[in-house]
Design a protein around this motif. Structure first.
Motif, PDB file in Angstrom:
ATOM      1  N   GLU A 186       3.875  -8.516  17.149  1.00 57.38           N
ATOM      2  CA  GLU A 186       3.018  -8.281  18.322  1.00 57.38           C
ATOM      3  C   GLU A 186       2.414  -6.876  18.343  1.00 57.38           C
ATOM      4  OE1 GLU A 186       4.151  -9.895  22.035  1.00 57.38           O
ATOM      5  OE2 GLU A 186       5.529 -11.342  21.154  1.00 57.38           O
ATOM      6  N   CYS A 187       2.699  -6.083  17.325  1.00 57.39           N
ATOM      7  CA  CYS A 187       2.082  -4.750  17.225  1.00 57.39           C
ATOM      8  C   CYS A 187       0.632  -4.899  16.769  1.00 57.39           C
ATOM      9  CB  CYS A 187       2.857  -3.880  16.234  1.00 57.39           C
ATOM     10  SG  CYS A 187       2.054  -2.314  15.840  1.00 57.39           S
ATOM     11  N   GLY A 188      -0.282  -4.289  17.490  1.00 58.04           N
ATOM     12  CA  GLY A 188      -1.704  -4.365  17.148  1.00 58.04           C
ATOM     13  C   GLY A 188      -2.199  -3.177  16.348  1.00 58.04           C
ATOM     14  N   ASN A 189      -1.283  -2.260  15.973  1.00 57.51           N
ATOM     15  CA  ASN A 189      -1.620  -1.083  15.160  1.00 57.51           C
ATOM     16  C   ASN A 189      -2.727  -0.240  15.789  1.00 57.51           C
ATOM     17  OD1 ASN A 189      -1.144   0.547  12.891  1.00 57.51           O
ATOM     18  ND2 ASN A 189      -2.863  -0.362  11.770  1.00 57.51           N
ATOM     19  N   SER A 190      -2.625  -0.001  17.085  1.00 60.89           N
ATOM     20  CA  SER A 190      -3.647   0.799  17.778  1.00 60.89           C
ATOM     21  C   SER A 190      -3.514   2.285  17.483  1.00 60.89           C
ATOM     22  CB  SER A 190      -3.552   0.576  19.289  1.00 60.89           C
ATOM     23  OG  SER A 190      -2.362   1.153  19.796  1.00 60.89           O
ATOM     24  N   GLN A 191      -2.334   2.691  16.988  1.00 59.67           N
ATOM     25  CA  GLN A 191      -2.050   4.095  16.651  1.00 59.67           C
ATOM     26  C   GLN A 191      -1.848   4.992  17.863  1.00 59.67           C
ATOM     27  OE1 GLN A 191      -2.043   5.220  13.184  1.00 59.67           O
ATOM     28  NE2 GLN A 191      -2.297   3.096  12.581  1.00 59.67           N
ATOM     29  N   ASN A 192      -1.930   4.434  19.078  1.00 58.74           N
ATOM     30  CA  ASN A 192      -1.757   5.261  20.280  1.00 58.74           C
ATOM     31  C   ASN A 192      -0.374   5.885  20.356  1.00 58.74           C
ATOM     32  OD1 ASN A 192      -4.279   4.355  20.884  1.00 58.74           O
ATOM     33  ND2 ASN A 192      -3.725   3.284  22.752  1.00 58.74           N
ATOM     34  N   CYS A 193       0.641   5.145  19.912  1.00 56.54           N
ATOM     35  CA  CYS A 193       2.026   5.631  20.024  1.00 56.54           C
ATOM     36  C   CYS A 193       2.214   6.932  19.258  1.00 56.54           C
ATOM     37  CB  CYS A 193       3.003   4.568  19.535  1.00 56.54           C
ATOM     38  SG  CYS A 193       2.707   3.973  17.848  1.00 56.54           S
ATOM     39  N   ARG A 194       1.631   6.990  18.092  1.00 52.79           N
ATOM     40  CA  ARG A 194       1.771   8.199  17.274  1.00 52.79           C
ATOM     41  C   ARG A 194       1.098   9.402  17.939  1.00 52.79           C
ATOM     42  NH1 ARG A 194       1.626   8.596  10.814  1.00 52.79           N
ATOM     43  NH2 ARG A 194       1.783  10.862  10.616  1.00 52.79           N
ATOM     44  N   LYS A 195      -0.018   9.154  18.597  1.00 47.75           N
ATOM     45  CA  LYS A 195      -0.770  10.250  19.210  1.00 47.75           C
ATOM     46  C   LYS A 195      -0.023  10.892  20.375  1.00 47.75           C
ATOM     47  CE  LYS A 195      -5.276   8.220  18.056  1.00 47.75           C
ATOM     48  NZ  LYS A 195      -6.488   7.576  18.625  1.00 47.75           N
ATOM     49  N   VAL A 196       0.723  10.090  21.143  1.00 48.24           N
ATOM     50  CA  VAL A 196       1.338  10.621  22.369  1.00 48.24           C
ATOM     51  C   VAL A 196       2.804  11.008  22.204  1.00 48.24           C
ATOM     52  CG1 VAL A 196      -0.229   9.304  23.837  1.00 48.24           C
ATOM     53  CG2 VAL A 196       2.010   8.344  23.250  1.00 48.24           C
ATOM     54  N   CYS A 197       3.419  10.673  21.068  1.00 46.49           N
ATOM     55  CA  CYS A 197       4.852  10.965  20.902  1.00 46.49           C
ATOM     56  C   CYS A 197       5.108  12.468  20.999  1.00 46.49           C
ATOM     57  CB  CYS A 197       5.358  10.453  19.556  1.00 46.49           C
ATOM     58  SG  CYS A 197       7.120  10.827  19.284  1.00 46.49           S
ATOM     59  N   PRO A 198       5.915  12.907  21.979  1.00 48.90           N
ATOM     60  CA  PRO A 198       6.158  14.354  22.143  1.00 48.90           C
ATOM     61  C   PRO A 198       6.966  14.958  21.007  1.00 48.90           C
ATOM     62  CG  PRO A 198       7.523  13.094  23.660  1.00 48.90           C
ATOM     63  CD  PRO A 198       6.584  12.119  23.024  1.00 48.90           C
ATOM     64  N   LYS A 199       7.684  14.134  20.264  1.00 49.28           N
ATOM     65  CA  LYS A 199       8.485  14.611  19.136  1.00 49.28           C
ATOM     66  C   LYS A 199       7.753  14.450  17.804  1.00 49.28           C
ATOM     67  CE  LYS A 199      11.937  15.974  21.547  1.00 49.28           C
ATOM     68  NZ  LYS A 199      12.185  17.421  21.683  1.00 49.28           N
ATOM     69  N   GLU A 200       6.495  14.017  17.874  1.00 44.67           N
ATOM     70  CA  GLU A 200       5.643  13.861  16.694  1.00 44.67           C
ATOM     71  C   GLU A 200       6.277  12.968  15.637  1.00 44.67           C
ATOM     72  OE1 GLU A 200       4.662  17.833  15.448  1.00 44.67           O
ATOM     73  OE2 GLU A 200       3.218  18.106  17.065  1.00 44.67           O
ATOM     74  N   ILE A 201       6.940  11.906  16.108  1.00 45.04           N
ATOM     75  CA  ILE A 201       7.508  10.921  15.185  1.00 45.04           C
ATOM     76  C   ILE A 201       6.370  10.058  14.651  1.00 45.04           C
ATOM     77  CG2 ILE A 201       9.122   8.985  14.958  1.00 45.04           C
ATOM     78  CD1 ILE A 201      10.633  10.178  17.388  1.00 45.04           C
ATOM     79  N   PRO A 202       6.242   9.912  13.347  1.00 45.03           N
ATOM     80  CA  PRO A 202       5.155   9.077  12.794  1.00 45.03           C
ATOM     81  C   PRO A 202       5.483   7.591  12.972  1.00 45.03           C
ATOM     82  CG  PRO A 202       6.494   9.937  11.010  1.00 45.03           C
ATOM     83  CD  PRO A 202       7.028  10.565  12.276  1.00 45.03           C
ATOM     84  N   LEU A 203       5.381   7.132  14.203  1.00 44.65           N
ATOM     85  CA  LEU A 203       5.835   5.782  14.548  1.00 44.65           C
ATOM     86  C   LEU A 203       5.127   4.694  13.746  1.00 44.65           C
ATOM     87  CD1 LEU A 203       6.083   6.379  18.379  1.00 44.65           C
ATOM     88  CD2 LEU A 203       7.996   5.765  16.892  1.00 44.65           C
ATOM     89  N   THR A 204       3.833   4.849  13.519  1.00 47.33           N
ATOM     90  CA  THR A 204       3.103   3.805  12.794  1.00 47.33           C
ATOM     91  C   THR A 204       3.558   3.715  11.338  1.00 47.33           C
ATOM     92  OG1 THR A 204       1.305   5.414  12.523  1.00 47.33           O
ATOM     93  CG2 THR A 204       1.069   3.786  14.265  1.00 47.33           C
ATOM     94  N   THR A 205       3.994   4.838  10.772  1.00 44.54           N
ATOM     95  CA  THR A 205       4.531   4.822   9.405  1.00 44.54           C
ATOM     96  C   THR A 205       5.800   3.982   9.353  1.00 44.54           C
ATOM     97  OG1 THR A 205       3.644   7.019   8.919  1.00 44.54           O
ATOM     98  CG2 THR A 205       5.461   6.254   7.540  1.00 44.54           C
ATOM     99  N   HIS A 206       6.651   4.154  10.351  1.00 47.96           N
ATOM    100  CA  HIS A 206       7.915   3.407  10.381  1.00 47.96           C
ATOM    101  C   HIS A 206       7.685   1.943  10.736  1.00 47.96           C
ATOM    102  CE1 HIS A 206       9.808   7.179   9.735  1.00 47.96           C
ATOM    103  NE2 HIS A 206       9.471   7.660  10.909  1.00 47.96           N
ATOM    104  N   ILE A 207       6.693   1.663  11.575  1.00 47.11           N
ATOM    105  CA  ILE A 207       6.358   0.273  11.889  1.00 47.11           C
ATOM    106  C   ILE A 207       5.849  -0.434  10.626  1.00 47.11           C
ATOM    107  CG2 ILE A 207       4.772  -1.217  13.165  1.00 47.11           C
ATOM    108  CD1 ILE A 207       4.932   0.840  15.466  1.00 47.11           C
ATOM    109  N   ALA A 208       5.024   0.263   9.835  1.00 47.09           N
ATOM    110  CA  ALA A 208       4.512  -0.321   8.588  1.00 47.09           C
ATOM    111  C   ALA A 208       5.661  -0.617   7.623  1.00 47.09           C
ATOM    112  CB  ALA A 208       3.504   0.630   7.951  1.00 47.09           C
ATOM    113  N   ALA A 209       6.615   0.301   7.549  1.00 51.64           N
ATOM    114  CA  ALA A 209       7.767   0.099   6.663  1.00 51.64           C
ATOM    115  C   ALA A 209       8.590  -1.110   7.107  1.00 51.64           C
ATOM    116  CB  ALA A 209       8.638   1.351   6.646  1.00 51.64           C
TER     117      ALA A 209
END
Length: 254
Positions: free
Chosen positions: A215-238
């Motif tokens: 159900e992830c649409g890969n909008s990349q918004n999560c990575r932009k707002v993460c205060p800890k700068e976690i590369p969330l989309t990288t981990h979602i892709a993995a």
């Protein structure tokens, strides 16, 4: 001439009450953050019209961007009130600009700016985001992460379940059961753990069911707002790669 901070706060008296807006004027001091401004209102709960009102309710614990409790919408951006410095906001918008505070919209409101983040913790339960230890006896030091894994795993471990990624994600909504970016990243963290790996398939199984990674649409918004700068989309892709491999394996073995 006295300087003031002009605040506009979205308020709600209880979970079932209608929201309303209320404005405040707080004397300006250098180096204030949003939390300190709210504390000034609590000391003297008078709105911009000079009317007595109830103190604004919000949540905070650590005051150093570790607990994630003080997350709110500040000028429409999800972030922590403790690290939102008034001077920095004014550098961007001009001194005296109206600062707007709202509760996160993807979670139930308890009162004013305080929301219930139970959804995020429930999602962590769904994906078994922990390391099982059988027994309370001393078992000595556990196996260590390989250094090449530790480098990226440590960054995921900085997640404070603050809700910023859930708020920014368009796929987290009332019509969806999507567990959100942070829970998916935690699956990668605990599947990489030398002990947590024993329950790897249980976590992958949770990700391929309703509300999971598909159900992830890969909008990349999560990575932009993460205060800890976690590369969330990288981990979602993995994890997308891992779940595909797991699903094929399960199909072949069925």
């Amino acid at each position: 001439m006295d300087k003031f901070i002009h605040l506009k706060v979205k308020r709600q008296d209880n979970p079932d009450a209608a929201p309303r807006w209320e404005e405040f004027r707080v004397p300006y001091k250098p180096n204030m953050n949003v939390v300190s401004v709210l504390m000034e209102i609590r000391k003297n709960p008078v709105n911009a019209k000079g009317e007595k009102t109830n103190p604004v309710v919000w949540e905070c614990n650590c005051l150093e961007e570790v607990c994630g409790a003080c997350t709110m919408l500040i000028d429409k951006v999800p972030r922590q009130a403790c690290s939102a410095l008034i001077d920095k906001i004014y550098e961007k918008n001009g001194f005296g600009a109206l600062i707007q505070l709202e509760p996160l919209t993807k979670f139930p409101v308890i009162r004013d700016l305080m929301i219930d983040r139970a959804l995020m913790f429930d999602n962590l339960k769904k994906v078994k985001a922990w390391v099982n230890v059988d027994g309370s006896f001393a078992i000595g030091r556990g196996p260590r992460f390989p250094e090449r894994t530790h480098r990226w795993a440590y960054i995921i471990s900085r997640c404070m379940t603050c809700g910023c990624c859930m708020e920014a994600c368009p796929n987290v909504n009332k019509k969806s059961e999507f567990i959100g970016p942070s829970a998916i990243a935690q699956v990668r963290l605990f599947n990489a753990h030398p002990i947590g790996e024993m329950h790897k398939e249980d976590r992958l199984d949770a990700l391929i069911h309703k509300g999971g990674i598909q159900e992830c649409g890969n909008s990349q918004n999560c990575r932009k707002v993460c205060p800890k700068e976690i590369p969330l989309t990288t981990h979602i892709a993995a994890m997308n790669k891992e779940t595909v491999k797991y699903a094929i394996k399960r199909w072949l073995n069925s």
